[in-house]
Design an enzyme around this catalytic site. Structure first.
Site, mmCIF file in Angstrom:
data_model
loop_
_atom_site.group_PDB
_atom_site.id
_atom_site.type_symbol
_atom_site.label_atom_id
_atom_site.label_comp_id
_atom_site.label_asym_id
_atom_site.label_seq_id
_atom_site.Cartn_x
_atom_site.Cartn_y
_atom_site.Cartn_z
ATOM 1 N N GLU A 164 19.380 -71.324 24.917
ATOM 2 C CA GLU A 164 18.989 -71.209 23.506
ATOM 3 C C GLU A 164 18.221 -69.934 23.186
ATOM 4 O O GLU A 164 18.306 -69.439 22.067
ATOM 5 C CB GLU A 164 18.193 -72.446 23.052
ATOM 6 C CG GLU A 164 16.769 -72.538 23.587
ATOM 7 C CD GLU A 164 15.937 -73.568 22.807
ATOM 8 O OE1 GLU A 164 16.034 -74.747 23.135
ATOM 9 O OE2 GLU A 164 15.207 -73.187 21.881
ATOM 10 N N VAL A 165 17.466 -69.401 24.122
ATOM 11 C CA VAL A 165 16.659 -68.201 23.856
ATOM 12 C C VAL A 165 17.507 -66.973 23.539
ATOM 13 O O VAL A 165 16.990 -65.953 23.078
ATOM 14 C CB VAL A 165 15.728 -67.832 25.039
ATOM 15 C CG1 VAL A 165 14.583 -68.824 25.136
ATOM 16 C CG2 VAL A 165 16.476 -67.769 26.364
#
Lengths: 301, 265
Positions: free
Chosen positions: B63-64
């Site tokens: 997700e980052v």
């Protein structure tokens, strides 16, 4: 031309208590530690803090009792432990906390950055996150509605436009052109949603260096109000390509954050007990320690 | 815990750990060419195993803002440089969670959980003790987004009665809430498809959306499973046994993917 390079204490003096600040760290990476320490030293109160995924920086501010309202997607100190101060403040109801998700906070910043007043999203439906927002003080920021074209149901989110956005970057020039190495999570949207934007840079480079790879410039200088030059400014959190996290210090922090009394001892030793970030770095172990944490060039940590 | 050391920790019949069976079972749920958003820990271990065996074209997203990393040296979290080593793309939330997940191109969301209930609803926000006292934990981060929007969701977790309650203490990320279909819930993603624990591989009934038993790990008795689950599972008459990891899967897990045993405890 006005020089944008300023000291952290100079910048923090311009931030009134009660401001909404957006912080650019994620858990144990690129946290605005130098800024947060100075906010604590200058006792800036009743802050609203917004952040995609919180970490050490927000835990410090909340633990110091300076945050009245927190808008966040969640967060922790990764394997080192939970964000004890944030969680405890929620349990004792001394903090108004509005839970979102990584993407919904990012979308709210994106709307702010685009000059839109709201943005639709397909997350949050059928969750207690949405129910709690609708039932609480966050109710004025979320609304269920339909697409005027297709009739599909969406959650509409109000735009976030923080008073000041802070982002920690690897390099910037004196005009504020910033390059971020590694993944950027919500930094671009968060930075550009801010009414004011302040960056902390590990290194200040000549503009000519930025001009060699302008495709890597994530934040353009004309949007930046101030550049704080602070090497090791995110320690004990990590900055990709610059230094690793200080695992020993993070463990020490978590141990102190578990208990309010011990947390005060931590603040006295590492925040109030240091005049500035340089003194704090000395306290962490000085050059000998920093050299150990410095990233090696292939792995970046 | 009423379960014997033999079944919970190491498999009774061999030297294979339950966590290794979980990782291999997780890997088998991922197909070549699919796009998966993975959380840290066992989801990441399983996705790397899939990629190194039957699914070399699996696209793994963090997700980052990371795609196809080759994690090394046991990362402590998603933003740890160790987790995004040698990736093919570094971007951010808006790319991975917005223009991939929200766009609808993510086949699998692979998550951990604090609690999962009979409809696959996930809690990662808080725990309530018997007196009703609340303790907050990490919250959603990208969990709710992934559970809402991925075409299917796989959860991997330890099998304990308190972690598998009839209803979660806080509904952070929706499954089939109240047994309803995902369309009724206004959710684009297809919802939970598998819950992989250290005792069994579980699925969801196509009509009632209640959790069902798909296979039991070697050495686990169905009575043990029932005792350790906080709601009535749908149990078929014939329950297959979860296949053990192959010799090559074990070698990859032990020697290359998690040599320190950080996740494969």
């Amino acid at each position: 031309m006005v020089d944008k390079v300023k000291s952290v204490s100079e910048v923090v003096r311009t931030i009134p208590s009660g401001s909404h600040i957006a912080l650019g760290g994620f858990a144990i990476a690129r946290n605005l530690i130098a800024v947060v320490h100075e906010l604590i030293r200058q006792q800036k109160r009743d802050l609203t803090v917004s952040q995609g995924v919180v970490g050490l920086e927000t835990d410090l501010l909340v633990g110091a009792g300076l945050v009245g309202r927190l808008i966040m997607g969640g967060g922790s100190l990764d394997r080192f432990g939970p964000a004890h101060c944030v969680n405890r403040a929620r349990e004792t109801k001394s903090l108004q906390c509005e839970d979102y998700t990584s993407l919904s906070v990012c979308f709210r910043y994106l709307a702010g950055a685009l000059g839109l007043s709201f943005i639709p999203i397909k997350s949050l439906f059928a969750s207690e996150i949405l129910e709690r927002l609708e039932a609480g003080p966050g109710a004025s920021d979320v609304k269920r509605s339909r697409c005027p074209f297709t009739g599909e149901e969406y959650v509409l989110l109000r735009a976030l436009t923080p008073d000041v956005s802070f982002v920690h970057v690897q390099i910037a020039d004196r005009d504020g052109n910033c390059q971020i190495n590694g993944p950027r999570w919500g930094n671009e949207e968060q930075a550009k949603a801010g009414r004011r934007l302040v960056v902390v840079a590990e290194e200040i480079v000549p503009t000519e260096f930025i001009q060699r790879s302008p495709e890597r410039t994530i934040i353009p200088g004309h949007r930046v109000e101030a550049v704080i030059h602070q090497p090791f400014g995110a320690l004990p959190t990590t900055v990709f390509g610059c230094y690793d996290y200080d695992a020993d210090h993070l463990r020490l922090y978590v141990k102190h954050a578990e208990e309010p009394e011990r947390f005060k001892e931590y603040l006295n030793a590492f925040v109030f007990g240091c005049r500035d970030h340089w003194e704090y770095l000395e306290k962490l172990g000085g050059l000998r320690r920093l050299e150990k944490l410095r990233a090696e060039p292939i792995s970046g940590y | 815990m009423p379960v014997t050391e033999g079944t919970k920790g190491r498999n009774a019949q061999s030297d294979i750990r339950a966590s290794e069976i979980m990782a291999a079972a997780g890997a088998r749920e991922l197909h070549d060419g699919e796009v998966v958003v993975v959380g840290l820990g066992l989801p990441e271990v399983a996705s790397v195993l899939a990629k190194r065996t039957h699914a070399p074209r699996l696209a793994t997203l963090l997700e980052v803002g990371v795609m196809n990393p080759r994690p090394k040296d046991t990362p402590v979290g998603l933003p740890d440089s160790r987790s995004f080593y040698r990736a093919t793309c570094w971007s951010g939330f808006l790319d991975v969670m917005g223009m991939n997940l929200h766009r609808g191109v993510v086949d699998v969301g692979f998550l951990g959980a604090l609690e999962v209930d009979q409809y696959g609803n996930i809690n990662t926000t808080l725990v309530k003790d018997e007196s009703g006292k609340i303790r907050y934990v990490n919250g959603s981060a990208g969990g709710n987004d992934v559970a809402s929007l991925a075409k299917r969701v796989i959860v991997i977790m330890r099998h304990e009665k308190r972690k598998l309650p009839l209803a979660v203490a806080h509904l952070t990320s929706p499954g089939f809430v109240g047994g309803r279909s995902r369309q009724e819930l206004n959710l684009r993603g297809g919802g939970p498809s598998r819950v992989i624990t250290d005792m069994a591989v579980l699925g969801f009934d196509a009509n009632t959306h209640v959790m069902s038993v798909l296979s039991l790990h070697p050495g686990v008795r169905v009575e043990e499973l029932v005792e350790n689950t906080g709601f009535p599972l749908l149990i078929p008459n014939d329950i297959p046994t979860t296949p053990l990891p192959s010799t090559e899967e074990l070698r990859l897990l032990r020697e290359e993917i998690d040599p320190k045993g950080a996740h494969l405890k």
